[in-house]
Write a protein that holds these residues in place. Structure first.
Motif, PDB file in Angstrom:
ATOM      1  N   LEU A  31       0.847  -1.199   0.000  1.00 55.73           N
ATOM      2  CA  LEU A  31       0.000   0.000   0.000  1.00 55.73           C
ATOM      3  C   LEU A  31       0.880   1.246   0.000  1.00 55.73           C
ATOM      4  N   PRO A  32       0.499   2.258  -0.758  1.00 54.73           N
ATOM      5  CA  PRO A  32       1.287   3.492  -0.765  1.00 54.73           C
ATOM      6  C   PRO A  32       1.081   4.277   0.526  1.00 54.73           C
ATOM      7  N   VAL A  33       2.170   4.859   1.015  1.00 55.34           N
ATOM      8  CA  VAL A  33       2.108   5.727   2.192  1.00 55.34           C
ATOM      9  C   VAL A  33       2.909   6.983   1.860  1.00 55.34           C
ATOM     10  N   ASP A  34       2.208   8.108   1.754  1.00 54.37           N
ATOM     11  CA  ASP A  34       2.890   9.381   1.495  1.00 54.37           C
ATOM     12  C   ASP A  34       3.838   9.707   2.643  1.00 54.37           C
ATOM     13  N   GLU A  35       4.896  10.450   2.313  1.00 52.22           N
ATOM     14  CA  GLU A  35       5.810  10.926   3.353  1.00 52.22           C
ATOM     15  C   GLU A  35       5.053  11.827   4.336  1.00 52.22           C
ATOM     16  N   THR A  36       4.110  12.591   3.814  1.00 47.64           N
ATOM     17  CA  THR A  36       3.301  13.450   4.680  1.00 47.64           C
ATOM     18  C   THR A  36       2.499  12.610   5.664  1.00 47.64           C
ATOM     19  N   ALA A  37       1.904  11.520   5.184  1.00 42.19           N
ATOM     20  CA  ALA A  37       1.138  10.631   6.067  1.00 42.19           C
ATOM     21  C   ALA A  37       2.044  10.034   7.137  1.00 42.19           C
ATOM     22  N   MET A  38       3.251   9.641   6.759  1.00 46.99           N
ATOM     23  CA  MET A  38       4.210   9.094   7.719  1.00 46.99           C
ATOM     24  C   MET A  38       4.487  10.115   8.825  1.00 46.99           C
ATOM     25  N   ASP A  39       4.716  11.358   8.433  1.00 47.40           N
ATOM     26  CA  ASP A  39       4.983  12.421   9.407  1.00 47.40           C
ATOM     27  C   ASP A  39       3.764  12.691  10.292  1.00 47.40           C
ATOM     28  N   ILE A  40       2.587  12.753   9.679  1.00 57.21           N
ATOM     29  CA  ILE A  40       1.368  13.050  10.443  1.00 57.21           C
ATOM     30  C   ILE A  40       1.079  11.937  11.446  1.00 57.21           C
ATOM     31  N   VAL A  41       1.199  10.691  11.015  1.00 55.47           N
ATOM     32  CA  VAL A  41       0.932   9.574  11.937  1.00 55.47           C
ATOM     33  C   VAL A  41       1.884   9.632  13.122  1.00 55.47           C
ATOM     34  N   GLN A  42       3.163   9.873  12.867  1.00 60.12           N
ATOM     35  CA  GLN A  42       4.119   9.942  13.972  1.00 60.12           C
ATOM     36  C   GLN A  42       3.808  11.111  14.912  1.00 60.12           C
ATOM     37  N   LEU A  43       3.386  12.239  14.356  1.00 64.01           N
ATOM     38  CA  LEU A  43       3.012  13.390  15.189  1.00 64.01           C
ATOM     39  C   LEU A  43       1.773  13.068  16.029  1.00 64.01           C
ATOM     40  N   VAL A  44       0.768  12.458  15.408  1.00 60.68           N
ATOM     41  CA  VAL A  44      -0.465  12.102  16.125  1.00 60.68           C
ATOM     42  C   VAL A  44      -0.151  11.101  17.238  1.00 60.68           C
ATOM     43  N   VAL A  45       0.649  10.093  16.939  1.00 63.42           N
ATOM     44  CA  VAL A  45       1.051   9.124  17.964  1.00 63.42           C
ATOM     45  C   VAL A  45       1.760   9.840  19.109  1.00 63.42           C
ATOM     46  N   SER A  46       2.664  10.733  18.771  1.00 68.54           N
ATOM     47  CA  SER A  46       3.402  11.474  19.789  1.00 68.54           C
ATOM     48  C   SER A  46       2.481  12.288  20.687  1.00 68.54           C
ATOM     49  N   GLU A  47       1.542  13.007  20.089  1.00 72.40           N
ATOM     50  CA  GLU A  47       0.623  13.837  20.873  1.00 72.40           C
ATOM     51  C   GLU A  47      -0.290  12.987  21.761  1.00 72.40           C
ATOM     52  N   LEU A  48      -0.852  11.923  21.202  1.00 65.89           N
ATOM     53  CA  LEU A  48      -1.771  11.088  21.983  1.00 65.89           C
ATOM     54  C   LEU A  48      -1.036  10.346  23.101  1.00 65.89           C
ATOM     55  N   MET A  49       0.146   9.838  22.820  1.00 69.32           N
ATOM     56  CA  MET A  49       0.912   9.121  23.845  1.00 69.32           C
ATOM     57  C   MET A  49       1.416  10.081  24.930  1.00 69.32           C
ATOM     58  N   THR A  50       1.795  11.279  24.539  1.00 75.06           N
ATOM     59  CA  THR A  50       2.228  12.277  25.528  1.00 75.06           C
ATOM     60  C   THR A  50       1.082  12.603  26.475  1.00 75.06           C
ATOM     61  N   ASN A  51      -0.112  12.812  25.922  1.00 77.07           N
ATOM     62  CA  ASN A  51      -1.271  13.093  26.777  1.00 77.07           C
ATOM     63  C   ASN A  51      -1.569  11.923  27.695  1.00 77.07           C
ATOM     64  N   ALA A  52      -1.493  10.702  27.172  1.00 70.86           N
ATOM     65  CA  ALA A  52      -1.766   9.525  28.001  1.00 70.86           C
ATOM     66  C   ALA A  52      -0.768   9.430  29.144  1.00 70.86           C
ATOM     67  N   SER A  53       0.506   9.645  28.869  1.00 69.19           N
ATOM     68  CA  SER A  53       1.507   9.537  29.937  1.00 69.19           C
ATOM     69  C   SER A  53       1.394  10.690  30.932  1.00 69.19           C
ATOM     70  N   LYS A  54       0.892  11.818  30.470  1.00 67.94           N
ATOM     71  CA  LYS A  54       0.769  13.005  31.320  1.00 67.94           C
ATOM     72  C   LYS A  54      -0.461  12.949  32.235  1.00 67.94           C
ATOM     73  N   TYR A  55      -1.578  12.431  31.712  1.00 62.53           N
ATOM     74  CA  TYR A  55      -2.844  12.528  32.428  1.00 62.53           C
ATOM     75  C   TYR A  55      -3.417  11.209  32.926  1.00 62.53           C
TER      76      TYR A  55
END
Length: 134
Positions: A31-55
């Motif tokens: 399946l094709p994965v744009d470089e933009t999608a790769m960056d966005i997924v990593q950013l979303v994972v980072s934000e959601l995991m940061t919130n989970a570890s924080k709260y």
């Protein structure tokens, strides 16, 4: 693909898991994965995991799945309280994580579970719907 993580060190490990997952989506499943999608997924994972570890106390679980040309990023944590989603405010310092996630995702949902909550964001693998057969 999924993994359990705890604390701020878990956020970097979760981002790495997301990167490996999307690399496999391309290499193994074709399946094709744009470089933009790769960056966005990593950013979303980072934000959601940061919130989970924080709260939320204890470990968090990241689950990644691909369906209909999009990756579904789900983070479960042990705190049943839904996150406070603040309106955009360019004068506010910090607390923009969910605002960013909601803006970047094609879908966003919060589900209470018997032992906490699950937050899910859906991100397209590519901007070209024909590339993934939609």
């Amino acid at each position: 693909m999924s993994g359990a993580f705890e604390g701020s060190a878990g956020t970097a490990a979760a981002r790495d898991l997301a990167c490996r997952f999307l690399t496999d989506v391309q290499a193994v499943h074709g399946l094709p994965v744009d470089e933009t999608a790769m960056d966005i997924v990593q950013l979303v994972v980072s934000e959601l995991m940061t919130n989970a570890s924080k709260y939320a106390p204890g470990p968090s679980v990241l689950a990644l799945d691909v369906e209909k040309g999009a990756v579904e990023v789900s983070v479960w944590d042990g705190n049943p309280t839904p996150p406070v989603i603040l309106p955009p405010d360019p004068t506010r310092v910090g607390r923009h994580g969910l605002e960013i996630v909601i803006k970047l995702a094609h879908g966003f949902a919060v589900h209470r579970t018997p032992l906490g909550k699950r937050i899910t964001a859906t991100i397209a693998l590519t901007d070209d719907p024909l590339a993934v057969g939609l």
